[in-house]
Design a protein around this motif. Structure first.
Motif, short mmCIF file in Angstrom:
data_model
loop_
_atom_site.label_atom_id
_atom_site.label_comp_id
_atom_site.label_asym_id
_atom_site.label_seq_id
_atom_site.Cartn_x
_atom_site.Cartn_y
_atom_site.Cartn_z
N THR A 238 0.82 -1.09 0.13
CA THR A 238 -0.03 -0.01 0.12
C THR A 238 0.86 1.34 0.11
O THR A 238 2.07 1.22 0.29
CB THR A 238 -0.83 -0.14 1.40
OG1 THR A 238 -0.09 0.41 2.53
CG2 THR A 238 -1.71 -1.28 1.60
N GLU A 239 0.31 2.50 -0.34
CA GLU A 239 1.01 3.62 -0.01
C GLU A 239 0.98 3.71 1.56
O GLU A 239 0.68 3.03 2.23
CB GLU A 239 0.21 4.71 -0.50
CG GLU A 239 -1.37 4.91 -0.01
CD GLU A 239 -2.08 5.75 -0.86
OE1 GLU A 239 -1.70 6.77 -1.33
OE2 GLU A 239 -3.38 6.01 -0.55
N ARG A 240 1.71 4.87 1.65
CA ARG A 240 2.03 5.06 3.29
C ARG A 240 0.70 5.72 3.98
O ARG A 240 0.03 6.43 3.53
CB ARG A 240 3.06 6.39 3.35
CG ARG A 240 4.74 5.99 3.07
CD ARG A 240 5.21 7.30 2.75
NE ARG A 240 6.59 6.93 2.40
CZ ARG A 240 7.57 7.09 3.15
NH1 ARG A 240 7.27 7.33 4.24
NH2 ARG A 240 8.81 6.76 2.84
N ALA A 242 0.54 7.69 6.46
CA ALA A 242 0.69 8.92 7.12
C ALA A 242 -0.41 9.05 8.24
O ALA A 242 -0.62 10.16 8.23
CB ALA A 242 0.42 9.83 5.84
N GLY A 243 -0.16 8.15 9.22
CA GLY A 243 -0.96 8.39 10.42
C GLY A 243 -2.38 8.26 10.22
O GLY A 243 -3.09 8.79 11.31
N ARG A 244 -2.99 7.80 9.06
CA ARG A 244 -4.35 7.89 8.92
C ARG A 244 -5.22 6.59 9.53
O ARG A 244 -6.27 6.58 9.75
CB ARG A 244 -4.87 7.96 7.40
CG ARG A 244 -4.29 9.30 6.76
CD ARG A 244 -5.12 9.49 5.62
NE ARG A 244 -4.60 8.62 4.30
CZ ARG A 244 -5.17 7.78 3.68
NH1 ARG A 244 -6.47 7.88 3.97
NH2 ARG A 244 -4.83 7.09 2.71
N LEU A 282 4.91 -1.94 7.87
CA LEU A 282 6.31 -1.35 7.44
C LEU A 282 6.93 0.05 8.28
O LEU A 282 5.75 0.55 8.65
CB LEU A 282 6.65 -1.12 6.12
CG LEU A 282 6.26 -2.56 5.38
CD1 LEU A 282 6.49 -2.36 3.69
CD2 LEU A 282 6.83 -3.72 5.91
N ALA A 283 7.79 0.26 8.47
CA ALA A 283 8.42 1.28 9.27
C ALA A 283 7.95 2.58 8.40
O ALA A 283 7.88 3.53 9.11
CB ALA A 283 9.74 1.19 9.24
N THR A 284 7.71 2.58 7.28
CA THR A 284 7.45 3.74 6.41
C THR A 284 5.92 4.09 6.64
O THR A 284 5.49 5.24 6.06
CB THR A 284 7.59 3.37 4.82
OG1 THR A 284 6.83 2.24 4.58
CG2 THR A 284 8.85 3.34 4.51
N GLY A 285 5.20 3.14 7.29
CA GLY A 285 3.66 3.42 7.30
C GLY A 285 2.94 2.82 6.32
O GLY A 285 1.75 2.71 6.09
N GLN A 286 3.72 2.13 5.26
CA GLN A 286 3.15 1.31 4.42
C GLN A 286 2.85 -0.16 4.95
O GLN A 286 2.99 -0.41 5.91
CB GLN A 286 4.02 0.95 3.00
CG GLN A 286 4.51 2.42 2.50
CD GLN A 286 5.58 1.95 1.46
OE1 GLN A 286 6.67 1.82 1.71
NE2 GLN A 286 5.13 2.08 0.02
N LEU A 321 -7.87 -0.87 6.15
CA LEU A 321 -6.89 -0.97 4.93
C LEU A 321 -7.82 -0.62 3.74
O LEU A 321 -7.03 -0.13 2.59
CB LEU A 321 -6.35 -2.43 4.65
CG LEU A 321 -5.23 -2.89 5.75
CD1 LEU A 321 -5.14 -4.22 5.37
CD2 LEU A 321 -4.13 -2.22 5.57
N ARG A 323 -9.26 2.08 3.18
CA ARG A 323 -8.97 3.17 3.19
C ARG A 323 -7.76 3.74 2.28
O ARG A 323 -7.40 5.09 1.82
CB ARG A 323 -9.09 4.17 4.32
CG ARG A 323 -10.44 4.02 4.84
CD ARG A 323 -10.54 4.07 6.51
NE ARG A 323 -9.75 5.41 7.02
CZ ARG A 323 -9.53 5.54 8.11
NH1 ARG A 323 -9.64 4.73 9.10
NH2 ARG A 323 -8.66 6.65 8.46
N LEU A 324 -6.95 2.73 2.36
CA LEU A 324 -5.54 3.23 1.66
C LEU A 324 -5.50 2.72 0.10
O LEU A 324 -6.50 2.11 -0.10
CB LEU A 324 -4.30 2.32 2.17
CG LEU A 324 -4.30 2.67 3.75
CD1 LEU A 324 -2.95 1.89 4.25
CD2 LEU A 324 -3.66 4.17 3.95
#
Lengths: 400, 458, 93
Positions: A238-240, A242-244, A282-286, A321, A323-324
């Protein structure tokens, strides 16, 4: 349990194996190159494509025994985790190994039953595991579906990204790495010893010892006919977020995965194509979401049916998920074996030819440990674990 | 109305710009059933983008307008079906074309898998943007992005605008700004297009181009728009008051501008990122048309679209003659002349880009990151640049960093001479990120009425 | 014609029929569309849905502001909720 003290072992071997040629720059080959070169052994890695171009660069990065049954693979997996821990605290993989629990999730009574039995087996093998009460699930994993009836929290697990481990070890090691250098055979002397590696068009590289860690490509080189099975896995990223949305502290693994891998009693899913489900934060938010197990498939395509299947199950387990956005779909080809055990050891008929492959979905978990282990074999030193059961002798490779 | 099950489509055309429209017209004339989809709510693509309701169209040359009017008349009469707000998510390995019906306030998005016998991809071009410090800031946009605003609103956004980079589009946008009564502060052009009289003369072979160029230059001259040649931006910074501070360097001198908006442009290239190439087994006959095959502009796009439409019909077994590529060749020659005229006199060598220069905006990866990746590596593979460097791995999937990354690597002599942008971007689906809910929304199964695309019966 | 409104970060903004979200925000003087997922700023850039630089959220789904037409009453929010972003721009999976 394996002692992790090896990580400080940079002393030259008593018997220098000479020039070691390693075929394959995946996580196993590069790990072996790292450990050999650190002890002053001269190493050349020949890679057909690019470092981590195969399964090492297209996998989930689980450093985990959560899905394993007690036995040799569990023992190896625990040694794999211990190796990561040692290399991370020892510096070379600092920051590349993230310790975290694995959550095995059951969505119905039948799965819960399998999960309870599995958790008991894990505990019996010395793994710290705890079944969470429903109230705990809500508190600890608020993002999982209400339909989840049981969760086992497995401690002592971790995550490492295969291609990053390869990159880190390749930079730290002092060896020659040749990209786009496919190997097409060996030159042997009368005794069967390999004297050189052939790189096609008459190119020969003299070798005193050779390690084949070429994944599915090992079969052709070693004549391991019928021993290896390419097993494709489709993975989604997925994309990040980003705290969503909230991420769990570790991966969510559907307990159906246990059935899919055949780890639990109740049997292997031997269909040509089966699905497991792991949602990996993942650590990236993905989120990395997988995947399929497709036997004998060597293309890296993705099909809508599989992608939808995986996503539908993922959203059922973790509704947010949906929503991503899906950023990428990709595939990796695991190297599985017909008897589900890796192939590691000296190749019969050639005392200086070694193989390490067939780790299926455990390559990232086992790679550094196997690299360390096989480097000892090459140096004529005893292995830390009895790996006789992994010997290539069981596939009676012909002496080519 | 007739209900078309997804299985029934002869030709799917992706993109409602000149190439896609022309392909649809031609294929309809050959007797194919055609569905054209476009991500927007109207036809025209970027080049013929029509104004929003109630807004005035921007100035267009008479020839240009006539071409558009003819094409839109032919299209309207062609009987091709159109779905708007529908983008192409890719072609899966089973040959299904995945169409994303985009969400609106009243309707959730969904993905429709369509089985077409042929697919023409006509998704246009994207601009090249050479990275420089500050290009990622709010207020900085591509010149094409600025032009899109103007075409839609019939007005220039308020404030002081600086145009910079290289290429004829900068002049065209400036001229449109003048016509709308709000000229740019200046045009900063890296090249010296009038420094090559011999090349200029070659434009005589395409009088249309020459006339248009002269009209633009006359308009800019009359409006006294400063055009600085052989000059390039070196940095853009946010000013304390909210505007942008821009520095540029010409030959020997440096200049500063305080502006509200910077529009960058460094040429165009096919928007072919991630697009499928060869046909999947049992999949549709696949081709590309217009700028997404070769970025040659609208005239060539129409001709190339016709060719692709005809070719699709021929590939599906209709006995028709192939089309002449003569008109496309003429446009290619003219574009080559323009490319040489604007071949930049000076460009920023990667060594001069400060470490903090963003190369990949999506993942926030910088020139310094790329240098770090290169250190100690010879002959880095595309895979390593992606996996370890995180270039071309973000949301735009390399559309705005793959070229710059490859340019950087090549010019750093990192053994990357053979590296190409397509090695970084690959072929994949989704070709753009697609919502998971959208992907899961059922709409594809033939039994599901929601999945059926309705097309007017002839 | 009576004016139409939509919401940006809860603030009521006017728009013209047919406008995209990006152009309506620009027209209202909003150029900075909030933080990106990696600590940069979201903003209008390419205008054709390619660069992903203008991503915003509507109904909690992520959309390109330059492609999505504004509709009366929609609530448009920045891509990243709140001030926090993944600061880990240089370390990726």
């Amino acid at each position: 349990m394996l002692s992790p003290s090896f990580h400080n072992d940079a002393a030259p071997p008593v018997n220098d194996p000479g020039h070691v040629v390693i075929v394959g720059a995946g996580i196993v080959g590069i790990s072996a190159a790292f450990f050999l070169s650190r002890r002053g052994v001269q190493v050349t890695v020949l890679e057909a494509a690019a470092p981590a171009a195969g399964a090492s660069g297209a996998s989930d990065g689980a450093v985990s025994v959560a899905s394993k049954r007690p036995g040799l693979m569990m023992q190896l997996g625990l040694a794999g985790i211990a190796t990561y821990r040692a290399l991370a605290s020892g510096g070379v993989l600092a920051g590349e190994f993230r310790e975290r629990p694995t959550f095995i999730v059951a969505s119905n009574a039948a799965e819960a039953e399998v999960l309870a039995e599995h958790a008991a087996a894990l505990a019996g093998a010395g793994v710290t595991v705890r079944l969470l009460a429903r109230a705990e699930i809500t508190g600890l994993l608020p993002m999982v579906s209400e339909e989840v009836v049981a969760v086992a929290r497995v401690e002592g697990e971790g995550h490492a990204i295969g291609y990053r481990v390869v990159e880190r070890l390749a930079r730290a090691g002092r060896f020659t790495l040749r990209r786009s250098a496919p190997v097409d055979g060996f030159v042997r002397d009368k005794t069967g010893r390999v004297t050189a590696v052939s790189t096609g068009q008459g190119g020969l590289i003299a070798a005193d010892a050779v390690l084949v860690a070429a994944g599915n490509g090992s079969e052709r080189l070693l004549g391991l006919s019928g021993a290896l099975i390419p097993r494709k896995g489709q993975l989604l990223l997925t994309e990040r977020a980003a705290g969503r949305l909230g991420a769990p502290a570790g991966p969510l693994m559907s307990s159906r995965y246990l059935l899919s891998k055949g780890a639990a009693k109740g049997g292997p899913a031997d269909a040509a194509r089966s699905f497991g489900l792991v949602i990996d934060p993942l650590a990236t938010g993905q989120f990395l979401i997988g995947g399929t197990r497709e036997d004998g498939v060597t293309n890296t395509h993705n099909d809508l049916a599989a992608v939808r299947h995986i996503l539908r199950e993922a959203v059922t387990l973790m509704p947010d998920l949906a929503r991503l956005r899906l950023l990428r779909a990709f595939s990796g080809i695991r190297t599985a074996t017909v008897d589900r055990l890796p192939i590691v050891g000296a190749v019969p008929g050639a005392e200086n030819l070694f193989v390490a492959t067939g780790f299926e979905g455990d390559g990232i978990c086992l790679g550094p440990f196997m690299g360390e282990l096989v480097h000892r074999l090459i140096c004529g030193e005893p292995a830390a674990v009895d790996i006789n059961a992994l010997s290539p002798a069981r596939f009676t490779p012909r002496a080519a | 109305m007739t209900e078309w099950k997804s299985m029934d489509i002869d030709l799917l055309v992706v993109g409602g710009g000149p190439a896609g429209m022309a392909a649809a017209v031609e294929a309809r004339q050959a007797g194919l059933q055609v569905l054209l989809v476009d991500q927007r709510e109207r036809l025209g693509g970027a080049i013929y983008c029509q104004p929003d309701p109630g807004c005035a169209p921007v100035a267009m040359s008479a020839r240009h307008r006539a071409r558009w009017q003819a094409l839109s008349r032919e299209f309207a009469a062609s009987g091709a079906a159109v779905e708007f707000h529908t983008s192409f998510a890719g072609l899966d390995s089973e040959g299904l074309a995945l169409l994303e019906r985009r969400a609106s306030a009243g309707e959730a998005g969904r993905v429709l898998p369509v089985r077409a016998r042929a697919v023409v991809l006509a998704v246009g071009a994207v601009e090249r943007i050479a990275p420089l410090p500050g290009w990622e800031l709010p207020g900085v946009m591509s010149a094409g992005g600025l032009q899109m605003m103007m075409k839609r609103r019939g007005a220039v956004p308020v404030g002081r605008t600086l145009l910079a980079g290289s290429g004829p589009l900068l002049l065209a946008v400036a001229s449109q700004m003048v016509a709308l009564g709000q000229p740019p502060v200046a045009i900063i052009e890296r090249a010296r297009p009038f420094g090559q009289p011999a090349e200029l003369l070659k434009l005589l072979a395409t009088p249309g181009y020459l006339r248009e160029a002269l009209a633009i230059l006359a308009r800019l001259h009359k409006a006294r728009v400063p055009v600085l040649h052989a000059t390039q931006l070196t940095s853009i910074r946010l000013a304390a008051g909210g505007g942008l501070e821009v520095e540029c360097r010409g030959q020997g001198d440096e200049r500063r501008f305080s502006v509200d908006r910077v529009a960058l442009h460094d040429g165009i290239r096919p928007n072919d990122f991630g697009l499928p190439g060869g046909a999947a087994t049992g999949g549709p006959v696949l081709s590309r048309a217009g700028d997404c095959r070769e970025a040659l502009g609208a005239v060539a796009a129409i001709e190339d679209g016709k060719r692709a439409g005809r070719e699709a019909a021929r590939m599906l077994g209709l006995k028709l003659p192939a089309m002449s590529l003569q008109p496309v060749k003429r446009e290619r020659r003219a574009q080559a002349v323009l490319a040489r005229l604007f071949s930049p006199a000076l460009t920023t060598p990667p060594a001069d880009l400060p470490d903090e220069t963003v190369i990949c905006r999506c993942e926030n990866r910088t020139a310094g990151d790329l240098r770090g990746l290169l250190a100690g590596h010879d002959g880095l593979s595309a895979r390593e640049v992606k996996l370890n460097g995180r270039f071309a791995m973000g949301s735009c999937q390399g559309r705005f960093c793959a070229d710059a990354t490859v340019d950087f690597l090549r010019r750093c002599g990192a053994g990357a001479e053979a590296l190409e942008a397509s090695h970084l971007t690959g072929r994949r689906w989704p070709v753009r990120p697609v919502g998971i809910a959208t992907l899961l929304a059922e709409g594809g199964a033939a039994a599901d009425p929601a999945s059926v695309i309705r097309i007017e019966e002839e | 014609m009576s004016a139409s409104f939509f919401f940006w970060r809860g603030e009521k903004l006017e728009f013209q029929p047919g406008q995209t979200v990006a152009l309506a925000l620009e027209a209202a003087g909003q150029r900075d569309f909030g933080p990106s997922a990696t600590g940069l700023r979201q903003r209008y850039f390419c205008g054709i849905g390619a660069c992903q630089g203008c991503l915003v959220r509507i109904d909690d789904t992520v959309v390109e502001a330059c492609l999505r037409p504004v509709e009366a009453g929609i609530r448009v929010e920045p891509l990243v909720a709140g001030p926090s972003v993944d600061t880990d721009g240089g370390r990726h999976d």
